[in-house]
Motif scaffolding. Structure first.
Motif, PDB file in Angstrom:
ATOM      1  N   TYR A 115       0.808  -1.210   0.000  1.00  0.00           N
ATOM      2  CA  TYR A 115       0.000   0.000   0.000  1.00  0.00           C
ATOM      3  C   TYR A 115       0.847   1.269   0.000  1.00  0.00           C
ATOM      4  O   TYR A 115       0.371   2.334  -0.373  1.00  0.00           O
ATOM      5  CB  TYR A 115      -1.025   0.002   1.138  1.00  0.00           C
ATOM      6  CG  TYR A 115      -0.507  -0.119   2.543  1.00  0.00           C
ATOM      7  CD1 TYR A 115       0.110   0.938   3.190  1.00  0.00           C
ATOM      8  CD2 TYR A 115      -0.675  -1.299   3.257  1.00  0.00           C
ATOM      9  CE1 TYR A 115       0.556   0.831   4.489  1.00  0.00           C
ATOM     10  CE2 TYR A 115      -0.228  -1.424   4.550  1.00  0.00           C
ATOM     11  CZ  TYR A 115       0.391  -0.352   5.179  1.00  0.00           C
ATOM     12  OH  TYR A 115       0.834  -0.470   6.474  1.00  0.00           O
ATOM     13  N   ASP A 165       3.002   1.753  -2.108  1.00  0.00           N
ATOM     14  CA  ASP A 165       3.133   1.990  -3.546  1.00  0.00           C
ATOM     15  C   ASP A 165       1.830   2.461  -4.172  1.00  0.00           C
ATOM     16  O   ASP A 165       1.751   2.631  -5.395  1.00  0.00           O
ATOM     17  CB  ASP A 165       3.604   0.708  -4.240  1.00  0.00           C
ATOM     18  CG  ASP A 165       4.953   0.254  -3.726  1.00  0.00           C
ATOM     19  OD1 ASP A 165       5.945   0.948  -3.997  1.00  0.00           O
ATOM     20  OD2 ASP A 165       5.007  -0.785  -3.045  1.00  0.00           O
ATOM     21  N   TRP A 219      -1.212   0.833  -3.774  1.00  0.00           N
ATOM     22  CA  TRP A 219      -2.191  -0.228  -4.030  1.00  0.00           C
ATOM     23  C   TRP A 219      -3.113  -0.350  -2.823  1.00  0.00           C
ATOM     24  O   TRP A 219      -2.716  -0.828  -1.772  1.00  0.00           O
ATOM     25  CB  TRP A 219      -1.496  -1.559  -4.294  1.00  0.00           C
ATOM     26  CG  TRP A 219      -2.417  -2.568  -4.923  1.00  0.00           C
ATOM     27  CD1 TRP A 219      -3.080  -3.584  -4.295  1.00  0.00           C
ATOM     28  CD2 TRP A 219      -2.780  -2.651  -6.300  1.00  0.00           C
ATOM     29  NE1 TRP A 219      -3.836  -4.284  -5.202  1.00  0.00           N
ATOM     30  CE2 TRP A 219      -3.667  -3.735  -6.446  1.00  0.00           C
ATOM     31  CE3 TRP A 219      -2.434  -1.902  -7.433  1.00  0.00           C
ATOM     32  CZ2 TRP A 219      -4.204  -4.100  -7.673  1.00  0.00           C
ATOM     33  CZ3 TRP A 219      -2.979  -2.263  -8.652  1.00  0.00           C
ATOM     34  CH2 TRP A 219      -3.856  -3.352  -8.758  1.00  0.00           C
ATOM     35  N   GLN A 220      -4.340   0.089  -2.988  1.00  0.00           N
ATOM     36  CA  GLN A 220      -5.276   0.084  -1.869  1.00  0.00           C
ATOM     37  C   GLN A 220      -5.553  -1.337  -1.377  1.00  0.00           C
ATOM     38  O   GLN A 220      -5.595  -2.280  -2.166  1.00  0.00           O
ATOM     39  CB  GLN A 220      -6.595   0.747  -2.285  1.00  0.00           C
ATOM     40  CG  GLN A 220      -6.440   2.186  -2.725  1.00  0.00           C
ATOM     41  CD  GLN A 220      -7.752   2.780  -3.175  1.00  0.00           C
ATOM     42  OE1 GLN A 220      -8.835   2.319  -2.783  1.00  0.00           O
ATOM     43  NE2 GLN A 220      -7.684   3.804  -4.006  1.00  0.00           N
ATOM     44  N   ALA A 232      -8.270  -2.953  -3.226  1.00  0.00           N
ATOM     45  CA  ALA A 232      -8.191  -3.040  -4.684  1.00  0.00           C
ATOM     46  C   ALA A 232      -8.112  -4.502  -5.116  1.00  0.00           C
ATOM     47  O   ALA A 232      -8.089  -5.421  -4.292  1.00  0.00           O
ATOM     48  CB  ALA A 232      -6.991  -2.256  -5.196  1.00  0.00           C
ATOM     49  N   SER A 259      -7.584  -8.153  -5.862  1.00  0.00           N
ATOM     50  CA  SER A 259      -6.839  -8.999  -4.924  1.00  0.00           C
ATOM     51  C   SER A 259      -6.196 -10.197  -5.616  1.00  0.00           C
ATOM     52  O   SER A 259      -6.254 -11.316  -5.125  1.00  0.00           O
ATOM     53  CB  SER A 259      -7.767  -9.483  -3.813  1.00  0.00           C
ATOM     54  OG  SER A 259      -8.890 -10.150  -4.366  1.00  0.00           O
ATOM     55  N   VAL A 269      -2.812  -7.016   2.625  1.00  0.00           N
ATOM     56  CA  VAL A 269      -1.791  -6.257   1.908  1.00  0.00           C
ATOM     57  C   VAL A 269      -0.940  -5.527   2.937  1.00  0.00           C
ATOM     58  O   VAL A 269      -1.457  -4.846   3.828  1.00  0.00           O
ATOM     59  CB  VAL A 269      -2.437  -5.243   0.939  1.00  0.00           C
ATOM     60  CG1 VAL A 269      -1.381  -4.321   0.328  1.00  0.00           C
ATOM     61  CG2 VAL A 269      -3.217  -5.972  -0.145  1.00  0.00           C
ATOM     62  N   LEU A 296       0.121  -6.724 -12.072  1.00  0.00           N
ATOM     63  CA  LEU A 296      -0.990  -6.176 -11.297  1.00  0.00           C
ATOM     64  C   LEU A 296      -1.982  -5.433 -12.177  1.00  0.00           C
ATOM     65  O   LEU A 296      -3.189  -5.486 -11.951  1.00  0.00           O
ATOM     66  CB  LEU A 296      -0.472  -5.236 -10.207  1.00  0.00           C
ATOM     67  CG  LEU A 296       0.080  -5.806  -8.896  1.00  0.00           C
ATOM     68  CD1 LEU A 296      -0.957  -6.622  -8.181  1.00  0.00           C
ATOM     69  CD2 LEU A 296       1.342  -6.599  -9.095  1.00  0.00           C
ATOM     70  N   ALA A 345      -9.330  -3.104 -11.536  1.00  0.00           N
ATOM     71  CA  ALA A 345      -8.782  -2.904 -10.197  1.00  0.00           C
ATOM     72  C   ALA A 345      -9.627  -1.923  -9.411  1.00  0.00           C
ATOM     73  O   ALA A 345      -9.874  -2.118  -8.210  1.00  0.00           O
ATOM     74  CB  ALA A 345      -7.339  -2.413 -10.294  1.00  0.00           C
ATOM     75  N   ILE A 393      -7.019   4.940  -8.923  1.00  0.00           N
ATOM     76  CA  ILE A 393      -5.994   3.897  -9.016  1.00  0.00           C
ATOM     77  C   ILE A 393      -4.726   4.463  -9.653  1.00  0.00           C
ATOM     78  O   ILE A 393      -3.613   4.315  -9.127  1.00  0.00           O
ATOM     79  CB  ILE A 393      -6.512   2.697  -9.833  1.00  0.00           C
ATOM     80  CG1 ILE A 393      -7.701   2.023  -9.119  1.00  0.00           C
ATOM     81  CG2 ILE A 393      -5.389   1.693 -10.075  1.00  0.00           C
ATOM     82  CD1 ILE A 393      -7.368   1.391  -7.795  1.00  0.00           C
ATOM     83  N   LEU A 443      -0.653   5.676  -7.682  1.00  0.00           N
ATOM     84  CA  LEU A 443       0.570   4.905  -7.869  1.00  0.00           C
ATOM     85  C   LEU A 443       1.782   5.729  -7.437  1.00  0.00           C
ATOM     86  O   LEU A 443       1.965   6.863  -7.870  1.00  0.00           O
ATOM     87  CB  LEU A 443       0.704   4.468  -9.332  1.00  0.00           C
ATOM     88  CG  LEU A 443      -0.399   3.539  -9.832  1.00  0.00           C
ATOM     89  CD1 LEU A 443      -0.182   3.199 -11.301  1.00  0.00           C
ATOM     90  CD2 LEU A 443      -0.475   2.267  -8.995  1.00  0.00           C
TER      91      LEU A 443
END
Length: 379
Positions: free
Chosen positions: A293, A295, A297-298, A301, A303, A318, A343, A353, A364, A368
């Protein structure tokens, strides 16, 4: 650092970056250019700008703007003054750069020095830009934004009526566009779209005659009555679906891959990740990737990751810098340390995502983080 250490370092800085990064973000500038061409085809003779705010929706404003410039795009929109100054340094003189949120009080000289176009959202901003024009001794370019019903940015109808009655309101202002923004363009049947269009028609007729701009990415697909003189697509350029109820007419732009840091085998009953929210129901093969996360990535989001078409589900929570994957579906030794799993890309789009996270593709992309190695292709 001794001479031997220096000699051991790769000379290519990009190679160093990719070698040490935990994940790689590939941005297809050719796809961005094709998306721009597709939008232009829908617009016909209507001009098309490029919205590159939030560092080009997270993928690099200077690189995206340079690619669009090669497609003939000469008008760009950013959100903040700092973004505009940085983009001017990158692009050099020539292209028009509009600052959507307006120029902050007192910062008008910085905007003038960078040859930026103010988007004027209030009477106060209009007065300040007019004063800046007097100091500069020349007319300054601007777009006048009116609030046609979104209640976010732009002059309220009452303010438009007041300035319309002032013959000196726009002294020193070179009005490039009168503009507004659609709130519900991604819902074609929403009555607010036509209501806003009619409000925009009424408000712009009160102002000096100038080209008009109303349409965002989704608005382009509402039809010619919304196109006016300039469209301002953002999300669609980056591959986000501007027509959510239909197939995406845009090409995907980004591919996000994370490196495998470690693989292991666990036995039945072993807990996985923080809080042991998952326990193995039998022997499993796992891979931990250098991505989490921090980075962007929730935790809610999508999976799963993908490797050569095989879905690899996340197991457990995560973490900040890592995610645990179930790789049992792959042949033994198929996935090794340093390999890349996907991803975002052909197997899982940005919109996919976002759907898992209960959000939108915009969030999203713009979430990032900076730890990726960014690789630009087809530029």
């Amino acid at each position: 650092m001794n001479d031997a250490s220096k000699r051991s370092l790769p000379e290519d800085v990009a190679a160093i970056s990719e070698a040490v990064a935990g994940a790689v973000l590939t941005i297809d500038l050719g796809a961005i250019r094709e998306n721009y061409r597709r939008l232009k085809a829908r617009l016909g003779d209507v001009r098309c700008a490029g919205v590159v705010k939030a560092d080009g929706y997270g993928v690099g404003a200077s690189q995206v703007a340079a690619a669009l410039l090669r497609e003939g795009c000469d008008t760009f929109f950013v959100a903040l003054l700092g973004e505009g100054i940085a983009l001017r340094r990158s692009l050099g003189p020539g292209p028009a750069i509009f600052v959507l949120n307006g120029i902050p009080p007192g910062a008008e000289p910085d905007a003038v020095a960078a040859d930026l176009c103010a988007v004027i959202n209030s009477v106060g901003q209009l007065v300040a830009w007019r004063a800046a024009a007097r100091r500069a001794g020349r007319k300054l370019p601007a777009a006048i934004q009116v609030d046609s019903g979104m209640s976010r940015l732009g002059m309220a109808p009452g303010d438009v009526e007041c300035i319309a009655a002032d013959p000196q309101a726009f002294d020193g202002i070179d009005i490039r566009y009168v503009m507004s923004h659609l709130a519900c363009a991604d819902e074609p049947e929403h009555p607010a779209n036509e209501k806003q269009r009619l409000a925009f028609e009424r408000l712009r007729k009160m102002l000096p005659e100038a080209p008009a701009s109303l349409t965002n990415s989704s608005g382009i697909f509402l039809g010619p009555s919304f196109h006016y003189d300039l469209a301002r697509p953002g999300a669609a350029l980056y591959g986000i679906n501007p027509t959510p109820a239909k197939l995406n007419p845009m090409l995907p732009v980004v591919r996000l891959q994370a490196k495998v840091a470690q693989t292991r085998v666990i036995e039945k009953g072993a807990g996985v990740g923080y809080g042991h929210t998952y326990h193995a129901q039998g022997p499993l093969r796992l891979a931990t990737i250098s991505f989490g996360y921090a980075d962007g990535w929730q935790r809610r989001a999508a999976s799963a990751a993908w490797f050569e078409g095989t879905r690899l589900p996340f197991l457990g929570r995560v973490s900040m810098d890592s995610i645990i994957l179930d790789i049992s579906a792959l042949p033994a030794d198929k996935l090794r340390d340093g390999d890349l799993v996907e991803l975002l890309g052909p197997s899982q789009s940005v919109d996919d995502a976002a759907g898992h996270a209960g959000t939108i593709g915009y969030e999203i992309l713009t979430s990032l983080g900076p730890r990726f190695h960014r690789r630009y292709v087809n530029g």
